[in-house]
Design a protein around this motif. Structure first.
Motif, PDB file in Angstrom:
ATOM      1  N   SER A 208       0.825  -1.209   0.000  1.00 48.92           N
ATOM      2  CA  SER A 208       0.000   0.000   0.000  1.00 48.92           C
ATOM      3  C   SER A 208       0.857   1.255   0.000  1.00 48.92           C
ATOM      4  O   SER A 208       0.548   2.236  -0.693  1.00 48.92           O
ATOM      5  N   ILE A 209       1.953   1.235   0.769  1.00 51.14           N
ATOM      6  CA  ILE A 209       2.859   2.387   0.778  1.00 51.14           C
ATOM      7  C   ILE A 209       3.469   2.587  -0.608  1.00 51.14           C
ATOM      8  O   ILE A 209       3.555   3.711  -1.110  1.00 51.14           O
ATOM      9  N   ALA A 210       3.881   1.486  -1.237  1.00 49.45           N
ATOM     10  CA  ALA A 210       4.479   1.583  -2.567  1.00 49.45           C
ATOM     11  C   ALA A 210       3.465   2.040  -3.616  1.00 49.45           C
ATOM     12  O   ALA A 210       3.808   2.755  -4.558  1.00 49.45           O
ATOM     13  N   HIS A 211       2.204   1.641  -3.434  1.00 52.76           N
ATOM     14  CA  HIS A 211       1.186   1.929  -4.441  1.00 52.76           C
ATOM     15  C   HIS A 211       0.562   3.319  -4.279  1.00 52.76           C
ATOM     16  O   HIS A 211       0.309   4.011  -5.271  1.00 52.76           O
ATOM     17  N   ALA A 212       0.310   3.712  -3.007  1.00 52.58           N
ATOM     18  CA  ALA A 212      -0.453   4.949  -2.811  1.00 52.58           C
ATOM     19  C   ALA A 212       0.027   5.809  -1.650  1.00 52.58           C
ATOM     20  O   ALA A 212      -0.608   6.810  -1.338  1.00 52.58           O
ATOM     21  N   GLY A 213       1.124   5.454  -1.003  1.00 55.75           N
ATOM     22  CA  GLY A 213       1.584   6.244   0.130  1.00 55.75           C
ATOM     23  C   GLY A 213       1.060   5.705   1.448  1.00 55.75           C
ATOM     24  O   GLY A 213       0.055   4.987   1.500  1.00 55.75           O
ATOM     25  N   GLY A 214       1.736   6.062   2.543  1.00 52.30           N
ATOM     26  CA  GLY A 214       1.411   5.495   3.840  1.00 52.30           C
ATOM     27  C   GLY A 214       0.099   5.954   4.456  1.00 52.30           C
ATOM     28  O   GLY A 214      -0.498   5.246   5.261  1.00 52.30           O
ATOM     29  N   ALA A 215      -0.359   7.153   4.092  1.00 51.79           N
ATOM     30  CA  ALA A 215      -1.554   7.697   4.745  1.00 51.79           C
ATOM     31  C   ALA A 215      -2.782   6.820   4.527  1.00 51.79           C
ATOM     32  O   ALA A 215      -3.667   6.737   5.390  1.00 51.79           O
ATOM     33  N   ILE A 216      -2.823   6.116   3.407  1.00 53.87           N
ATOM     34  CA  ILE A 216      -4.003   5.314   3.081  1.00 53.87           C
ATOM     35  C   ILE A 216      -4.164   4.128   4.039  1.00 53.87           C
ATOM     36  O   ILE A 216      -5.262   3.599   4.204  1.00 53.87           O
ATOM     37  N   LEU A 217      -3.074   3.747   4.720  1.00 58.45           N
ATOM     38  CA  LEU A 217      -3.148   2.622   5.647  1.00 58.45           C
ATOM     39  C   LEU A 217      -4.028   2.927   6.848  1.00 58.45           C
ATOM     40  O   LEU A 217      -4.551   2.016   7.489  1.00 58.45           O
ATOM     41  N   ALA A 218      -4.191   4.212   7.171  1.00 56.96           N
ATOM     42  CA  ALA A 218      -5.042   4.575   8.307  1.00 56.96           C
ATOM     43  C   ALA A 218      -6.469   4.095   8.102  1.00 56.96           C
ATOM     44  O   ALA A 218      -7.175   3.775   9.057  1.00 56.96           O
ATOM     45  N   LEU A 219      -6.902   4.006   6.841  1.00 57.48           N
ATOM     46  CA  LEU A 219      -8.265   3.553   6.572  1.00 57.48           C
ATOM     47  C   LEU A 219      -8.419   2.073   6.911  1.00 57.48           C
ATOM     48  O   LEU A 219      -9.451   1.653   7.438  1.00 57.48           O
TER      49      LEU A 219
END
Length: 366
Positions: A208-219
């Motif tokens: 997810s970090i590689a694909h869209a950045g770390g912030a999206i993991l909060a979801l």
């Protein structure tokens, strides 16, 4: 605790200009924790939570402060590894808390289910906000701020936790012949499930970090937090092993959503929604798995048993992160989302095999 890894990566990469070094240092700390944590938990079971957790935390905090000092004075790289490895004595506060719930609600599976669900939701919230707070502090103040604040919060939190003596489980005398929880029927299969489940989390994070950045993991963490609260309000099924199978089947199915969104070139909001939905299976799976660990482990070894589960989870996270990173780099980040789905399917298969193997010696409620 959710602040340390991100803080260390930002601090080391910023000062040394190498994410490879930062990643290697944090991986070393994770490996050291996997080795040390079960021994710390064994001491907790033998001598009590307060007597062991406070000095163990103090040693870990000194390791964090040593890491800050080594980075600040530009010490040789090997000192960073040594300092971060010293943080491995950090006690498993989540396991100690669950041990208290198990003691308070022994004989009341419904109440214990609610307590475990709340504990898991709280964990998800902390590990959702921790990295954000760490990154904010390191960016707004100075690179060492995240580690310093994290160390202060850890020491303060453990002191407050240890002061609650009324809920601390009594120390149960152990005989010299007490077997390791690893020898408990069904425990190896459960630990294998936690290992595979950790691979789900580790691979999902890196991809997810590689694909869209770390912030999206909060979801994903938010979906798990909400699911944990809802799950805790429901009346649990009596067959806990069957419940674990259903949770893992749900996780496998829901982990296909990010894969479908990424390979279908869906817009980022669609992927974010898929991660939110995928997170809904995380907390129920962890709650059910921890419930089985609590039931399978002798009361006098409860902290050790749950720490073994956390150790297996950490090992899976490390392996999953490596596999997810390799797949994302060589096959593309969209294809990389196949890693968490495959790991979830593996956990389901292991749990199914383990359930069949223990049907002759069922886990008894404690």
């Amino acid at each position: 605790m959710g602040m340390f890894s991100v803080s260390a990566v930002i601090m080391i990469a910023g000062s040394r200009g190498s994410y490879a070094l930062a990643g290697a240092v944090t991986a070393t700390g994770l490996a050291a924790t996997a080795v040390v944590a079960p021994f710390t938990a064994r001491l907790v079971d033998r001598y009590g939570q307060a007597r062991v957790a406070v000095p163990a935390t103090a040693l870990a905090v000194l390791g964090s402060l040593a890491l800050v000092l080594c980075v600040h004075v530009d010490a040789p790289a090997w000192t960073l590894f040594a300092a971060y490895a010293a943080t491995a004595t950090t006690p498993n506060t989540g396991g100690m808390s669950r041990a208290r719930w198990a003691h308070l609600h022994r004989g009341d599976p419904a109440a214990l289910h609610t307590a475990n669900s709340f504990e898991q939701a709280a964990d998800e919230l902390c590990f959702m906000l921790g990295p954000v707070l760490a990154a904010t502090l390191c960016g707004a103040l100075f690179p060492e701020a995240g580690t310093l604040v994290g160390a202060a919060l850890l020491m303060t939190g453990v002191l407050v936790f240890a002061a609650q003596r009324a809920t601390e489980p009594p120390v149960t005398p152990r005989t010299k012949a007490a077997a390791s929880p690893l020898r408990t029927p069904g425990m190896p299969a459960l630990l294998a499930v936690f290992l595979a489940t950790g691979a789900v989390f580790g691979s999902l994070e890196v991809v997810s970090i590689a694909h869209a950045g770390g912030a999206i993991l909060a979801l994903q963490a938010a979906g798990s937090c909400v699911a944990g609260l809802v799950y805790g309000s429901l009346r649990p099924a009596r067959d806990v092993r069957l419940r674990l199978l259903l949770c893992l089947a749900g996780m496998t199915a829901l982990m296909s959503f990010p894969l479908l969104a990424a390979t279908g070139s869906a817009a980022l909001p669609v992927l974010a929604l898929c991660l939110l939905i995928a997170g809904a299976a995380t907390a129920p799976t962890m709650v059910t798995g921890m419930t089985l660990i609590q039931r399978a482990t002798p009361p006098e070894q409860l902290n050790e048993g749950m720490t073994l589960a956390v150790t297996a989870l950490l090992g899976g996270i490390a392996a999953g992160a490596a596999a997810g990173g390799w797949l994302a780099e060589h096959a593309g980040t969209a294809t990389g989302y196949a890693a968490p789905m495959s790991a979830a399917a593996l956990a389901l298969l292991v749990a199914a095999a383990g359930r069949r193997s223990v049907n002759r010696t069922p886990v008894q409620a404690r």
